[in-house]
Design a protein around this motif. Structure first.
Motif, PDB file in Angstrom:
ATOM      1  N   ILE A 170       0.821  -1.208   0.000  1.00  0.00           N
ATOM      2  CA  ILE A 170       0.000   0.000   0.000  1.00  0.00           C
ATOM      3  C   ILE A 170       0.856   1.259   0.000  1.00  0.00           C
ATOM      4  N   SER A 171       1.896   1.294   0.851  1.00  0.00           N
ATOM      5  CA  SER A 171       2.668   2.526   0.970  1.00  0.00           C
ATOM      6  C   SER A 171       3.543   2.782  -0.240  1.00  0.00           C
ATOM      7  N   ASN A 172       3.825   1.779  -1.059  1.00  0.00           N
ATOM      8  CA  ASN A 172       4.687   1.976  -2.215  1.00  0.00           C
ATOM      9  C   ASN A 172       3.926   2.108  -3.518  1.00  0.00           C
ATOM     10  N   SER A 173       2.636   2.039  -3.476  1.00  0.00           N
ATOM     11  CA  SER A 173       1.845   2.107  -4.696  1.00  0.00           C
ATOM     12  C   SER A 173       1.532   3.555  -5.036  1.00  0.00           C
ATOM     13  N   MET A 174       1.946   3.978  -6.215  1.00  0.00           N
ATOM     14  CA  MET A 174       1.753   5.366  -6.639  1.00  0.00           C
ATOM     15  C   MET A 174       0.281   5.754  -6.631  1.00  0.00           C
ATOM     16  N   GLY A 175      -0.593   4.865  -7.024  1.00  0.00           N
ATOM     17  CA  GLY A 175      -2.005   5.186  -7.099  1.00  0.00           C
ATOM     18  C   GLY A 175      -2.749   4.970  -5.796  1.00  0.00           C
ATOM     19  N   SER A 176      -2.063   4.592  -4.758  1.00  0.00           N
ATOM     20  CA  SER A 176      -2.758   4.287  -3.514  1.00  0.00           C
ATOM     21  C   SER A 176      -3.286   5.547  -2.842  1.00  0.00           C
ATOM     22  N   ALA A 177      -4.289   5.349  -2.049  1.00  0.00           N
ATOM     23  CA  ALA A 177      -4.892   6.473  -1.324  1.00  0.00           C
ATOM     24  C   ALA A 177      -3.908   7.053  -0.314  1.00  0.00           C
ATOM     25  N   ASP A 178      -3.088   6.193   0.301  1.00  0.00           N
ATOM     26  CA  ASP A 178      -2.101   6.689   1.273  1.00  0.00           C
ATOM     27  C   ASP A 178      -1.083   7.605   0.614  1.00  0.00           C
ATOM     28  N   ALA A 179      -0.578   7.222  -0.555  1.00  0.00           N
ATOM     29  CA  ALA A 179       0.406   8.047  -1.255  1.00  0.00           C
ATOM     30  C   ALA A 179      -0.213   9.372  -1.690  1.00  0.00           C
ATOM     31  N   LYS A 180      -1.446   9.320  -2.174  1.00  0.00           N
ATOM     32  CA  LYS A 180      -2.133  10.546  -2.594  1.00  0.00           C
ATOM     33  C   LYS A 180      -2.348  11.468  -1.399  1.00  0.00           C
ATOM     34  N   HIS A 181      -2.755  10.887  -0.274  1.00  0.00           N
ATOM     35  CA  HIS A 181      -2.964  11.679   0.938  1.00  0.00           C
ATOM     36  C   HIS A 181      -1.648  12.307   1.406  1.00  0.00           C
ATOM     37  N   ALA A 182      -0.568  11.543   1.360  1.00  0.00           N
ATOM     38  CA  ALA A 182       0.738  12.066   1.772  1.00  0.00           C
ATOM     39  C   ALA A 182       1.163  13.228   0.878  1.00  0.00           C
ATOM     40  N   ARG A 183       0.942  13.120  -0.432  1.00  0.00           N
ATOM     41  CA  ARG A 183       1.275  14.221  -1.343  1.00  0.00           C
ATOM     42  C   ARG A 183       0.448  15.467  -1.025  1.00  0.00           C
ATOM     43  N   GLU A 184      -0.831  15.283  -0.705  1.00  0.00           N
ATOM     44  CA  GLU A 184      -1.695  16.420  -0.359  1.00  0.00           C
ATOM     45  C   GLU A 184      -1.200  17.114   0.908  1.00  0.00           C
ATOM     46  N   VAL A 185      -0.798  16.322   1.908  1.00  0.00           N
ATOM     47  CA  VAL A 185      -0.282  16.899   3.156  1.00  0.00           C
ATOM     48  C   VAL A 185       0.997  17.682   2.872  1.00  0.00           C
TER      49      VAL A 185
END
Length: 167
Positions: A45-60
Motif C-alpha cells: 500500500i505505501s509503495n503504490s503510486m495510485g494508492s490512497a495513502d500516497a495521494k494523501h501524503a502528497r496532499e499533506v
C-alpha cells in the motif's frame, strides 16, 4: 587396495555432484526469494503510486510550509514513516516510501519541532554530514555568545590552547 581407491573416487565425485546441485538450488531459491520480496514491495500500500495513502501524503506535503510545527504534520500523514533518523545537531528526518512514485520517497526534516525541509529525497541523502557544516544545506552557525577559547590564528602548535577565563 583397488576397491578403496574406487571408493575414494566415488566419494569425491559424489560430493562434487551434491555441491553442484545444492549451489544451483541455492541460487534459484535466492532468486525466487528476491523476486517475492520485490513483488511484495511493489504492491504494498505505501509503495503504490495510485494508492490512497500516497495521494494523501502528497496532499499533506503540498500544503506544508517551512517553519510550521512538525507534530501535526506527522499526525496528518496517517502512516508511520519508513525511516526516522536524527543527528547531534537536533535535526530529525522522516522518510515516507513511494509518495511520488514507486521508487521516489518523500522526506520531512525538522529541527526543534519545526519543519526545515520537505520534498523528494531520502533520509540518507539529507542527513549526510556535509549538509551540516559551514556552507551545507542545514548549516547552523554558533550564537555570538559561544566563542572558541583560542582562535585558530593565535594558537601555537607548540602550546596547548588556553583554558577559558570565564568572562
Amino acid at each position: 587396495m583397488v576397491d578403496r581407491q574406487w571408493l575414494r573416487y566415488g566419494a569425491v565425485i559424489g560430493t562434487a555432484a551434491v555441491a553442484a546441485v545444492v549451489s544451483g538450488c541455492t541460487a534459484m531459491a535466492a532468486g525466487q526469494l528476491a523476486q517475492a520480496g520485490y513483488d511484495v514491495a511493489k504492491t504494498s500500500i505505501s509503495n503504490s503510486m495510485g494508492s490512497a495513502d500516497a495521494k494523501h501524503a502528497r496532499e499533506v506535503l503540498n500544503a506544508l510550509n517551512v517553519g510550521q510545527d512538525v507534530a501535526p504534520v506527522l499526525e496528518q500523514m496517517a502512516v508511520p514513516p519508513k525511516e526516522k533518523s536524527g543527528n547531534l545537531q537536533g535535526f530529525v528526518c522522516y522518510q515516507y516510501a513511494g509518495v511520488y512514485s514507486v521508487t521516489e520517497d518523500a522526506v520531512l526534516v525538522s529541527r526543534d519541532g519545526k519543519v526545515v525541509f520537505f520534498g523528494n529525497s531520502t533520509c540518507r541523502a539529507e542527513m549526510q554530514a556535509a549538509n551540516f557544516v559551514a556552507g551545507g544545506k542545514y548549516a547552523v552557525s554558533l550564537p555570538d555568545t559561544v566563542k572558541p577559547a583560542v582562535s585558530p590564528a593565535s594558537a601555537s602548535p607548540d602550546q596547548p590552547p588556553a583554558a577559558p577565563t570565564g568572562d
